[in-house]
Design a protein around this motif. Structure first.
Motif, PDB file in Angstrom:
ATOM      1  N   LEU A   1       5.957  10.304 -10.744  1.00  0.00           N
ATOM      2  CA  LEU A   1       5.342  11.284  -9.858  1.00  0.00           C
ATOM      3  C   LEU A   1       3.978  10.791  -9.367  1.00  0.00           C
ATOM      4  O   LEU A   1       3.624  10.939  -8.195  1.00  0.00           O
ATOM      5  CB  LEU A   1       5.198  12.614 -10.620  1.00  0.00           C
ATOM      6  N   ARG A   2       3.228  10.173 -10.274  1.00  0.00           N
ATOM      7  CA  ARG A   2       1.901   9.674  -9.921  1.00  0.00           C
ATOM      8  C   ARG A   2       1.982   8.654  -8.778  1.00  0.00           C
ATOM      9  O   ARG A   2       1.088   8.556  -7.953  1.00  0.00           O
ATOM     10  CB  ARG A   2       1.262   9.015 -11.151  1.00  0.00           C
TER      11      ARG A   2
ATOM     12  N   LEU B   1       4.476   8.388  -6.494  1.00  0.00           N
ATOM     13  CA  LEU B   1       5.373   8.800  -5.408  1.00  0.00           C
ATOM     14  C   LEU B   1       4.822   8.408  -4.042  1.00  0.00           C
ATOM     15  O   LEU B   1       5.581   8.061  -3.132  1.00  0.00           O
ATOM     16  CB  LEU B   1       5.592  10.313  -5.497  1.00  0.00           C
ATOM     17  N   GLY B   2       3.500   8.442  -3.903  1.00  0.00           N
ATOM     18  CA  GLY B   2       2.877   8.102  -2.618  1.00  0.00           C
ATOM     19  C   GLY B   2       3.187   6.692  -2.139  1.00  0.00           C
ATOM     20  O   GLY B   2       3.064   6.388  -0.956  1.00  0.00           O
TER      21      GLY B   2
ATOM     22  N   GLU C   1       4.648   8.979 -14.585  1.00  0.00           N
ATOM     23  CA  GLU C   1       4.198   7.831 -13.787  1.00  0.00           C
ATOM     24  C   GLU C   1       4.972   7.741 -12.477  1.00  0.00           C
ATOM     25  O   GLU C   1       4.444   7.294 -11.458  1.00  0.00           O
ATOM     26  CB  GLU C   1       4.302   6.537 -14.599  1.00  0.00           C
TER      27      GLU C   1
ATOM     28  N   ARG D   1       8.371   4.693   0.381  1.00  0.00           N
ATOM     29  CA  ARG D   1       8.640   4.880   1.800  1.00  0.00           C
ATOM     30  C   ARG D   1       9.566   6.090   1.960  1.00  0.00           C
ATOM     31  O   ARG D   1      10.509   6.241   1.174  1.00  0.00           O
ATOM     32  CB  ARG D   1       9.365   3.616   2.298  1.00  0.00           C
ATOM     33  N   PRO D   2       9.321   6.947   2.949  1.00  0.00           N
ATOM     34  CA  PRO D   2      10.247   8.061   3.159  1.00  0.00           C
ATOM     35  C   PRO D   2      11.678   7.527   3.319  1.00  0.00           C
ATOM     36  O   PRO D   2      11.908   6.590   4.085  1.00  0.00           O
ATOM     37  CB  PRO D   2       9.737   8.700   4.452  1.00  0.00           C
TER      38      PRO D   2
ATOM     39  N   VAL E   1      10.610  13.536  -0.183  1.00  0.00           N
ATOM     40  CA  VAL E   1      10.375  12.206   0.379  1.00  0.00           C
ATOM     41  C   VAL E   1      11.685  11.470   0.657  1.00  0.00           C
ATOM     42  O   VAL E   1      11.809  10.754   1.647  1.00  0.00           O
ATOM     43  CB  VAL E   1       9.502  11.363  -0.589  1.00  0.00           C
TER      44      VAL E   1
ATOM     45  N   ALA F   1       9.371  17.211  -5.789  1.00  0.00           N
ATOM     46  CA  ALA F   1       8.416  16.333  -5.103  1.00  0.00           C
ATOM     47  C   ALA F   1       9.142  15.126  -4.512  1.00  0.00           C
ATOM     48  O   ALA F   1       8.881  14.728  -3.369  1.00  0.00           O
ATOM     49  CB  ALA F   1       7.329  15.883  -6.068  1.00  0.00           C
TER      50      ALA F   1
ATOM     51  N   GLY G   1       0.821  -1.209   0.000  1.00  0.00           N
ATOM     52  CA  GLY G   1       0.000   0.000   0.000  1.00  0.00           C
ATOM     53  C   GLY G   1       0.852   1.255   0.000  1.00  0.00           C
ATOM     54  O   GLY G   1       2.080   1.213  -0.194  1.00  0.00           O
ATOM     55  N   GLN G   2       0.180   2.380   0.222  1.00  0.00           N
ATOM     56  CA  GLN G   2       0.835   3.683   0.244  1.00  0.00           C
ATOM     57  C   GLN G   2       2.008   3.694   1.230  1.00  0.00           C
ATOM     58  O   GLN G   2       1.905   3.162   2.330  1.00  0.00           O
ATOM     59  CB  GLN G   2      -0.179   4.744   0.674  1.00  0.00           C
ATOM     60  N   GLY G   3       3.110   4.315   0.813  1.00  0.00           N
ATOM     61  CA  GLY G   3       4.249   4.495   1.710  1.00  0.00           C
ATOM     62  C   GLY G   3       5.001   3.225   2.050  1.00  0.00           C
ATOM     63  O   GLY G   3       5.760   3.189   3.015  1.00  0.00           O
ATOM     64  N   GLU G   4       4.795   2.146   1.288  1.00  0.00           N
ATOM     65  CA  GLU G   4       5.412   0.863   1.654  1.00  0.00           C
ATOM     66  C   GLU G   4       6.474   0.370   0.667  1.00  0.00           C
ATOM     67  O   GLU G   4       7.056  -0.688   0.874  1.00  0.00           O
ATOM     68  CB  GLU G   4       4.319  -0.204   1.834  1.00  0.00           C
TER      69      GLU G   4
END
Lengths: 598, 206
Positions: free
Chosen positions: B82-83, B85-86, B80, B89-90, B126, B122, B66-69
């Motif tokens: 950039l799309r 990026l979410g 793509e 993981r930081p 992160v 962007a 999922g997001q951030g993983e």
């Protein structure tokens, strides 16, 4: 490493399946494609899912293990057959594979087909990875024969299209001789007098299968901590393991019928009981009907698919996990980005039809296939699309309701064979002035080039007669019929303008092979924009071709960017060249359109 | 959980993300790890955005993340990247192909393709670990544009060296090449080998 679909194909082979039939549909398509590669089997693309199930039933009546595969909405088409197969049972194992699509990656809805198993009084198996996809396929055939019931093997996109390691087994020795076809009308002829006797039998059968579920190795308990117990099935089991490493799990490999005693025992052994399942609260409602308290859809989403983030964040909100497990920061804000929807490929032979339909501004009732992408701007020429085969009859209904404009129905060749034919006969019989356009690209495109009755070849690579569309359409009772090249913009426009004026049903068949077929690829010839002639009028942008870009060069007079063709994408279909008013786009050296356009 | 490496591959249908993720999951397996891969077929192939997930580890459960993983984001196209990026993981690693494929929404819909500075900014918010790779230019120099995906895999392989989750795994450049060799026709073997090496060089140099 096998995908879930490859694993089901392998499982069918190891189970001794001899006949398999399917209609292609994402995410199920690769099951039959892979099964067809094994020796000593028969596999086919059926014209639709109902036919596929009837074919598999026939084979199972004849004493051979058989399988039918489809996407979830395919089971709607096949529901009639699925229901009688449950009533009759068979002489050999029958497994129906339903590949559901949570999140609708490639579908019109996200119906949860476990309900079909309950509806039909048959067991439902749900594998949670590729190994189980193979093993459960084998188990499904054993179960089918043990209880004389078809078995629903329910997959989801993340099972079908995920790769994981699989240990393979072997195919058993099969008896060479065929059994005589059964003469047992009491079991196989479902006239009311026989059917009323069969109904109690299948109700008793599902009760016995529920008893078996109590002991079945398909279901298992993994005891860890007692604070939290999770009942789960399918891919959700993987999310349960990932997100709740300390929880106890009751994993239901068979999600219908439910093992009541086992569920009661499990519920009693944990402090808090939750059900983790994608889409419908199917297990949850079953558990609650037993009078057992549990939580499910009050915590986890009812729509869309799960991933570890979705499950984890839902669990945090419900107080099941501490907020500290959310290691990731909130997703960074990225401003609105240009969308990249799927589009008709460069060179797609469907493009000119939609370009013309957009120009004519008629209401267009579409259907399921690549050509549904005629919806996307700038073509914007699909106004309804519900399911396979719906477009023609929806246009007919709108016309009979007195819709003030002429309706055009568009349907692909494979979809026409699937369910378009009865709808077209209905138009001819009941006389609505609907214009039906059949987009014939000689193949089933969207699912990745499967053969169909218009291709001239079967799934097993055997030569087959090409079902010619024009005689078929005439035989359906349509008198105004024309066949054109799908790339001939002028002729398509002329014909459609003529047909929308008629007060009788008409049909236009446009033919060109899909631009991605090997024989089409060999002819790719990129075109060029002659920059001196282009004045940036933007007309060629209106065909929505990904190969036509805005150049950085501006026209001196208009100040607008000129067109530029990306040679790595252009196939040389000449649609842009035909519509360019300034002859600013080159034609192919072997062009058939260049003279007409001048 | 920290014993798992999550990859997210993204790009545009037709760019070779399917082959790349097939290679990646099998490299994980060849390195003696558990590995899973997931992608979506069908509509997304028609020039639309595509993503594919690959996970390696001692024991891998979920096929997707999922997001951030995502520990590593391998983007075949800049928009793509950039799309998606979410997903990163930081502090994760991003390998971005220096390639822009202009969508129709920009050509005819009047939307704007993000500028390179926007993309860099962007990502910088992160993670500091962002590597742009000229996949197409390198592939073109090698004489075959279609090996750009192998160039990117080469860059990814260099950036994976020393990853803590790979301690004890049998993963060398040769592991990668063996898996690639099994998947490309013999006549393209040499160009793929060179693409992988050039990619490794591009990924390894700061």
């Amino acid at each position: 490493m096998l995908s879930g679909n490859e694993a089901v194909a392998r499982g069918a082979w190891e189970a001794g399946v001899q006949v398999a039939s399917a209609y292609p549909g994402t995410p199920s398509t690769e099951i039959l494609e892979n099964f067809a590669l094994f020796p000593g089997i028969y596999a086919e693309w059926a014209t639709n899912e109902k036919v596929a199930v009837d074919v598999a039933v026939g084979a199972a009546y004849a004493g051979k293990r058989a399988l039918a595969a489809m996407k979830h909405v395919g089971l709607n088409v096949a529901a009639d057959s699925f229901m009688y197969a449950s009533m009759t049972g068979m002489e050999a194992g029958l497994v129906i594979v339903s590949a559901d699509d949570p999140a609708m990656h490639s579908s019109q809805n996200e119906q949860d087909n476990r309900t079909f198993a309950k509806f039909a009084r048959v067991p439902c198996l749900e594998p949670s990875d590729s190994q189980e996809a193979k093993d459960f396929t084998v188990a499904a055939f054993d179960l089918s024969e043990r209880f004389d019931a078809p078995v629903l093997l329910r997959l989801t996109t993340r099972i079908c299209h995920s790769m994981s390691a699989v240990e393979l087994g072997e195919r058993p020795e099969l008896p060479a001789e065929a059994k005589p076809f059964p003469r047992n009308p009491a079991k196989y002829v479902m006239v009311p007098g026989n059917a009323v006797k069969r109904h109690p039998i299948i109700e008793e059968r599902i009760r016995r299968i529920a008893e078996y579920a109590e002991e079945s190795p398909l279901n298992r308990v993994e005891m860890r901590g007692r604070a939290l117990g999770i009942i789960t099935s399918g891919v959700s089991y993987q999310y349960a393991r990932e997100v709740f490493p300390d929880a106890s799990i009751l994993k239901l490999g068979m999600s219908w019928p439910l093992p009541e005693k086992r569920i009661r025992q499990f519920a009693a052994s944990v402090e808090r009981l939750i059900v983790l399942e994608e889409l419908d609260p199917f297990i949850e409602e079953g558990v609650k009907l037993m009078g057992i308290a549990c939580e499910g859809k009050s915590i986890f989403p009812l729509t869309g698919e799960f991933d570890p983030f979705v499950v984890r964040s839902s669990a945090v909100r419900a107080g099941l996990l501490p907020a500290s497990v959310m290691e990731a920061a909130a997703a960074p804000e990225v401003g609105p980005l240009p969308a990249r929807p799927p589009v008709l490929c460069p060179g797609c032979p469907h493009r000119p039809t939609f370009y013309v339909l957009n120009k004519l501004k008629v209401p267009v009732n579409g259907d399921i296939g690549c050509y549904t992408l005629g919806l996307i701007p700038p073509l914007s020429a699909i106004h309804t699309c519900g399911c396979m085969g719906a477009g023609i009859a929806v246009a007919h209904g709108a016309a009979q309701a007195g819709s003030p404009e002429k309706h055009v129905a568009v349907i692909g060749d494979s979809t026409f064979f699937h369910t378009g034919v009865p709808a077209l006969i209905n138009v001819a019989y009941n006389r609505a002035p609907v214009v039906t356009v059949i987009l014939d690209n000689r193949i089933t495109g969207m699912t990745g080039h499967q053969q169909n009755p218009g291709t001239g070849e079967t799934l097993l690579g055997k030569e087959a007669p090409v079902i010619a569309l024009e005689p078929l359409v005439r035989a359906c009772g349509i008198q105004h019929v024309r066949t054109l090249s799908a790339l001939d913009v002028d002729e398509i426009e002329k014909t459609l303008k003529e047909y929308v004026k008629l007060d009788e049903p008409s049909a236009l068949i446009v033919q060109e092979p899909c631009a991605l077929l090997p024989e089409a690829r060999r002819k790719w010839t990129p075109l060029e924009v002659i920059a001196d002639k282009c004045n940036g009028c933007t007309l060629c942008f209106r065909i929505g071709c990904p190969a036509i870009l805005k150049s950085e060069e501006l026209d001196e007079k208009t100040g607008r960017p000129k067109a530029l063709i990306d040679a790595s994408l252009c196939t040389g279909c000449e649609v842009c060249a035909q519509i360019c008013p300034r002859d600013a786009i080159t034609f192919r050296p072997d062009s058939v359109f260049v003279e007409k356009s001048r | 959980m920290k014993n798992v490496i999550n990859f997210l591959l993204c790009g545009v249908g037709g760019q070779g993300t399917v082959l790349a993720s097939d290679v990646l999951v099998n490299v994980g397996l060849a390195a003696g790890l558990d590995a899973k891969q997931a992608e979506v077929h069908g509509m997304s192939q028609r020039g639309g955005s595509v993503i594919s997930y690959v996970r390696w580890g001692r024991e891998v459960h979920a096929p997707i993340i999922g997001q951030g993983e995502a520990d590593l984001l391998l983007a075949f196209e800049k928009l793509e990247a950039l799309r998606n990026l979410g997903f990163l993981r930081p502090g994760g690693v991003a390998v971005i192909n220096n390639q822009a494929i202009i969508p129709l929404t920009v050509t005819t819909g009047g939307q704007k393709y993000p500028a390179d500075e926007e993309i860099r900014a962007a990502f910088a918010a992160v993670t500091p670990h962002v590597r742009f790779v000229d996949g197409e230019r390198i592939a073109e120099e090698l004489g075959n544009l279609r090996v750009a995906n192998v160039v990117l895999l080469g860059a990814l392989s260099a950036l994976l060296e020393g990853h803590p989750a790979l301690e004890g795994a049998a993963l060398t450049a040769e592991t990668w090449m063996r898996v690639i060799e099994e998947r490309v026709p013999a006549k393209y073997l040499e160009v793929n080998r060179r693409a992988f090496e050039e990619g490794r060089r591009a990924g390894g140099s700061e």
